[in-house]
Design an enzyme around this catalytic site. Structure first.
Site, PDB file in Angstrom:
ATOM      1  N   THR A 103       0.856  -1.184   0.000  1.00 41.30           N
ATOM      2  CA  THR A 103       0.000   0.000   0.000  1.00 41.30           C
ATOM      3  C   THR A 103       0.893   1.234   0.000  1.00 41.30           C
ATOM      4  O   THR A 103       1.633   1.480   0.952  1.00 41.30           O
ATOM      5  CB  THR A 103      -0.904   0.013   1.249  1.00 41.30           C
ATOM      6  OG1 THR A 103      -1.718  -1.162   1.242  1.00 41.30           O
ATOM      7  CG2 THR A 103      -1.812   1.240   1.263  1.00 41.30           C
ATOM      8  N   LYS A 107      -6.963   1.350  -3.572  1.00 36.03           N
ATOM      9  CA  LYS A 107      -6.595   0.788  -2.262  1.00 36.03           C
ATOM     10  C   LYS A 107      -6.704   1.853  -1.179  1.00 36.03           C
ATOM     11  O   LYS A 107      -7.166   1.571  -0.057  1.00 36.03           O
ATOM     12  CB  LYS A 107      -5.167   0.227  -2.310  1.00 36.03           C
ATOM     13  CG  LYS A 107      -4.662  -0.319  -0.952  1.00 36.03           C
ATOM     14  CD  LYS A 107      -5.520  -1.465  -0.446  1.00 36.03           C
ATOM     15  CE  LYS A 107      -5.194  -1.885   0.988  1.00 36.03           C
ATOM     16  NZ  LYS A 107      -3.869  -2.499   1.139  1.00 36.03           N
ATOM     17  N   LYS A 165      -0.616   4.920   8.895  1.00 33.57           N
ATOM     18  CA  LYS A 165      -0.005   5.021   7.561  1.00 33.57           C
ATOM     19  C   LYS A 165      -1.060   5.101   6.454  1.00 33.57           C
ATOM     20  O   LYS A 165      -1.027   5.990   5.590  1.00 33.57           O
ATOM     21  CB  LYS A 165       0.912   3.817   7.309  1.00 33.57           C
ATOM     22  CG  LYS A 165       1.486   3.750   5.893  1.00 33.57           C
ATOM     23  CD  LYS A 165       2.411   2.559   5.716  1.00 33.57           C
ATOM     24  CE  LYS A 165       1.677   1.237   5.596  1.00 33.57           C
ATOM     25  NZ  LYS A 165       1.079   1.026   4.249  1.00 33.57           N
TER      26      LYS A 165
END
Length: 295
Positions: A98, A174, A242
């Site tokens: 990611t 994503k 994150k």
């Protein structure tokens, strides 16, 4: 021409190793690289081949799978450690971490300069999906390159989507997925913390809302762990620090405000800042408890 069954795999962690296992079981020759000797030993156990070096793994690989932490680590592998130099011309690099979309785009440009092709292919589904081969894989790449790597990706995930012809478009999808997951998770923590503060039985509350229109996948999965004193770690708080940060950056790149994502991000940041970033992400509920004086 390199054998299309030869795959280099970097990152044999809790998701990477089972993904590599599925490739081996499907008949691919997998040369793995990981900094941990126990991961390399596990690769041998499942029938993979431990590479003598990163360049050894890449030398005859048609595809390099990067199951690393972030774009910076991917760049270290590709550029600093020499993977791009070692890969044959025309090889595909499947970046399955990611990463921020703009960093993926920059990396794709650099990979193209070396005569290789980056395929933006982040995954969702966690360790359970990695083991079962049921990951969702969101691909951003020209159609021909998507088609070239699709058989390999379908070995690791049963939900494969071509999200667009440009690298970074898979990363955008994503980021949106993680935005929803993070917001749903923070909302579940807020709701259950309110129940605690109001003095209702939280197990009963969870059962009720899990079976009503208020439910979500995150509530059903994380809710029980929110009520545990010491839940097992399936995904850490810092992962959402994150990933929600990436979602917010994606919003900034198109001048879009994301107030719910920002609020959820603050709750995960608060829990991480309290020293609990490595705890299970369900423990975002603890940030609400501290905020509201719930013991």
């Amino acid at each position: 021409m390199q054998d299309t069954k030869n795959i280099a795999f970097v990152g044999l962690g809790s998701m990477g190793l089972p993904m590599a296992t599925n490739l081996v079981n499907a008949g691919y020759t997998v040369k793995g690289v990981d900094s941990r000797q126990e991961a390399m030993d596990a690769l041998v156990t499942i029938g993979g081949k431990p590479a003598e070096s990163l360049k050894d793994a890449c030398g005859d690989a048609a595809i390099l799978v990067l199951m690393v932490v972030n774009a910076a680590q991917a760049r270290t592998v590709l550029v600093d450690a020499g993977a791009l130099e070692a890969l044959p011309q025309g090889a595909h690099v499947c970046l399955m971490a990611t990463c921020p979309p703009d960093e993926v785009q920059t990396l794709a440009t650099d990979v193209a300069k070396s005569g290789k092709i980056l395929v933006d292919a982040p995954v969702s589904g966690g360790v359970v999906g990695a083991k079962a081969g049921t990951l969702t894989i969101m691909v951003g790449a020209p159609r021909a390159d998507y088609d070239a790597v699709a058989p390999v990706l379908r070995t690791m995930g049963d939900k494969l989507y071509h999200c667009g012809p440009e690298q970074g478009q898979g990363a955008v999808v994503k980021a949106i997925n993680q935005l929803l997951c993070g917001v749903h998770l923070a909302a579940a923590g807020e709701a259950l913390a309110l129940g605690e503060k109001a003095g209702v039985d939280t197990a009963t509350l969870l059962e009720i809302v899990s079976g009503s229109a208020a439910s979500s996948w995150m509530l059903k999965d994380r809710g029980p762990r929110m009520l545990m004193e010491h839940p097992p770690v399936t995904s850490a708080v810092d992962i959402f620090v994150k990933d929600l940060g990436i979602a917010l950056a994606a919003g900034r790149s198109v001048s879009m405000g994301l107030p719910l994502a920002a609020a959820a991000h603050q709750m995960f940041l608060g829990e991480s800042g309290a020293g609990n970033g490595l705890l299970d992400d369900s423990q975002v509920i603890a940030a609400y408890r501290r905020l509201n004086g719930i013991s």
